[in-house]
Design an enzyme around this catalytic site. Structure first.
Site, PDB file in Angstrom:
ATOM      1  N   GLY A  93      42.663  47.228  42.814  1.00  0.00           N
ATOM      2  CA  GLY A  93      42.786  48.499  42.444  1.00  0.00           C
ATOM      3  C   GLY A  93      42.941  48.644  41.014  1.00  0.00           C
ATOM      4  CB  CYS A  94      45.015  46.647  38.617  1.00  0.00           C
ATOM      5  SG  CYS A  94      46.572  46.914  39.417  1.00  0.00           S
ATOM      6  CB  THR A  95      39.767  44.850  38.759  1.00  0.00           C
ATOM      7  OG1 THR A  95      40.751  44.074  38.563  1.00  0.00           O
ATOM      8  CG2 THR A  95      38.434  44.638  38.082  1.00  0.00           C
TER       9      THR A  95
END
Length: 151
Positions: free
Chosen positions: A43-45
């Site tokens: 998700g952060c990527t």
């Protein structure tokens, strides 16, 4: 969560190159301050790459993008390099700024209660006040909402 209209808490943290960056460095500009759980996770990527791809549009709107997580300077440097991120990543391993912005919450992970970062974004105006606050944002939609709200 901090309320719109309040002064954004001042901070100084190291960026992905180890240089100190303060929120006050950006007075006179809008700032998108996004908090995320961890470098190199799915998700952060997605969220970082979405901001990367839309970065020219943020520059056109005279807005700076800053990502903050509990990761280290070294982790941020690797994350920035791997995904060619054109914006600032700030390291808060002591979680002081995460706490000041009220993004540390109790989560359940593998059946255990842990304190973790809730994906949160703040739009800060030219005078350092919180203009808008977005909690539990979706990684791939966060940037679209911010672009729309910047006009």
């Amino acid at each position: 969560m901090l309320e719109p209209g309040t002064l954004a808490p001042e901070f100084t943290l190291p960026d992905q190159n180890g240089n100190p960056v303060s929120l006050s460095d950006f007075r006179g500009q809008k700032v998108i301050l996004y908090f995320y759980p961890k470098d190199n996770t799915s998700g952060c990527t997605k969220q970082a790459c979405a901001y990367r791809d839309a970065y020219p549009q943020f520059l056109e709107k005279h807005a700076k993008v800053i990502g903050i997580s509990k990761d280290t300077v070294r982790s941020h440097a690797n994350f920035e390099k791997k995904y060619e991120l054109p914006f600032t990543l700030l390291a808060d391993p002591e979680r002081k700024v995460l706490g000041a912005y009220d993004v540390l919450k109790e989560k359940t992970m593998y059946g255990k209660k842990v304190m973790g970062t809730v994906r949160t974004t703040y739009l800060i105006d030219e005078n350092g006040k919180i203009e808008k606050a977005y909690e539990k944002v979706k990684p791939e939609q966060d940037y679209e909402i911010l672009l729309a709200d910047l006009g």
